[in-house]
Scaffold this active site. Structure first.
Site, PDB file in Angstrom:
ATOM      1  N   ASN A 200       0.857  -1.183   0.000  1.00  0.00           N
ATOM      2  CA  ASN A 200       0.000   0.000   0.000  1.00  0.00           C
ATOM      3  C   ASN A 200       0.896   1.237   0.000  1.00  0.00           C
ATOM      4  OD1 ASN A 200       0.748   0.625   2.728  1.00  0.00           O
ATOM      5  ND2 ASN A 200      -0.897  -0.692   3.499  1.00  0.00           N
ATOM      6  N   GLU A 203       3.307   1.590   3.033  1.00  0.00           N
ATOM      7  CA  GLU A 203       4.386   0.604   3.004  1.00  0.00           C
ATOM      8  C   GLU A 203       5.428   0.965   1.958  1.00  0.00           C
ATOM      9  OE1 GLU A 203       1.637  -3.228   4.370  1.00  0.00           O
ATOM     10  OE2 GLU A 203       1.848  -2.672   2.251  1.00  0.00           O
ATOM     11  N   ASP A 268      -6.187  -7.970   0.898  1.00  0.00           N
ATOM     12  CA  ASP A 268      -6.378  -9.403   0.685  1.00  0.00           C
ATOM     13  C   ASP A 268      -7.143  -9.647  -0.612  1.00  0.00           C
ATOM     14  OD1 ASP A 268      -5.224  -9.696   3.186  1.00  0.00           O
ATOM     15  OD2 ASP A 268      -7.127 -10.014   4.215  1.00  0.00           O
TER      16      ASP A 268
END
Length: 321
Positions: A200, A203, A268
């Protein structure tokens, strides 16, 4: 592989089998009413009225794969406790082929969320790092399972279950399997050689630093992609959508305009959709487009959730995606 610009042929996913490896969790939700403040401390008192359990972490990735019509095997580590039993039952109910390595010295990872007035009031985490012996056994099981899958998803939640991830990537690539990684932490060198990683925005920033504009973002993304030997790099950017970087091109997908209820688990869904569609030989552009649409669906749901074939087909056929 799209039948047309709006209608993907999800029937092709029926023959796809993915191996999901990583930190599986049990997500517990306690729902209740908040009517007063505690006399003991300035905190709300929640009268619990309903409880719910769901698959979380890598287990939620596997559930998203199955929701698309593909098959999923899950390799993870659990404790020898009640939570592990609940996790196993949920996996069986979802039709996921579970390979759970049991480590009696740890607790199964559990995230307990207390919800009141449609808001999360508190989250309590239970987790322990697996032992080296169990992790070695997990690596041996991974070596056995990779031949029976079309691609591998490594779902890293930083709980210690992917200590051997460089070796897993090497083994999978030797077996000519694509490897998709949802990364964690600020050391991406351990993901070197993967096919694609899906950090993301936060990150990615923690690894490469800040950027001032889209041009600088592209430069940093390409530098990291080349440094790690990736075929592609996908950055999920919340309200800014997501950006795919490959050697051939850069593709930006705008965020889907929906009411956001809960962003947990959206990553996910993205990696599950991306892996399944790429294994079915969809192009990078088509796979990312559908993944972005799927993310728009799940953020409108509470907690870890999935986007089904039916929901995706309806959204893609409308003007919303």
């Amino acid at each position: 592989m799209l039948l047309n610009a709006m209608c993907p042929d999800f029937a092709e996913l029926a023959s796809v089998r993915l191996l999901v490896v990583g930190d599986a969790m049990l997500d517990r939700y306690w729902f209740g009413e908040v009517s007063r403040i505690s006399p003991e401390a300035p905190v709300p008192v929640v009268k619990i009225e309903r409880q719910e359990e769901r698959l979380g972490g890598a287990a939620n990735v596997a559930k998203n794969v199955v929701a698309l019509g593909a098959s999923a095997a899950l390799l993870s580590v659990v404790g020898e406790d009640e939570a592990a039993g609940s996790l196993a039952h949920l996996l069986a109910d979802a039709g996921i082929d579970a390979h759970l390595q049991v480590d009696a010295s740890i607790e199964t990872t559990v995230k307990l969320r207390v919800i009141g007035r449609q808001q999360q009031l508190l989250r309590v985490d239970f987790e322990t790092t697996p032992s080296h012996e169990i992790l070695n056994a997990k690596l041996a099981e991974f070596s056995r399972l990779i031949s029976g899958c079309d691609a591998v998803i490594l779902s890293d939640y930083g709980k210690g279950g992917l200590t051997h991830i460089p070796e897993m990537i090497r083994l999978a690539r030797e077996a000519e399997k694509s490897v998709l990684v949802d990364p964690k932490g600020d050391d991406f060198s351990r993901y070197r050689g993967a096919t694609v990683i899906t950090p993301n925005k936060s990150e990615f920033r923690a690894v490469v630093g800040r950027w001032l504009n889209e041009e600088e973002l592209a430069e940093k993304a390409e530098a990291l992609r080349c440094q790690l030997g990736l075929e592609a790099l996908l950055i999920t950017r919340s309200e800014e959508g997501m950006s795919l970087f490959t050697e051939a091109h850069v593709r930006h997908e705008a965020a889907i305009a929906r009411e956001v209820f809960d962003v947990s688990g959206a990553g996910d869904t993205v990696i599950a959709v991306l892996a399944a569609l790429r294994a079915a030989r969809f192009s990078w552009s088509d796979a990312v487009h559908v993944a972005n649409c799927a993310a728009g669906i799940v953020v409108g749901k509470l907690g870890a959730a999935v986007a089904t074939q039916e929901e995706l087909s309806a959204a893609l056929a409308s003007a919303s995606c």
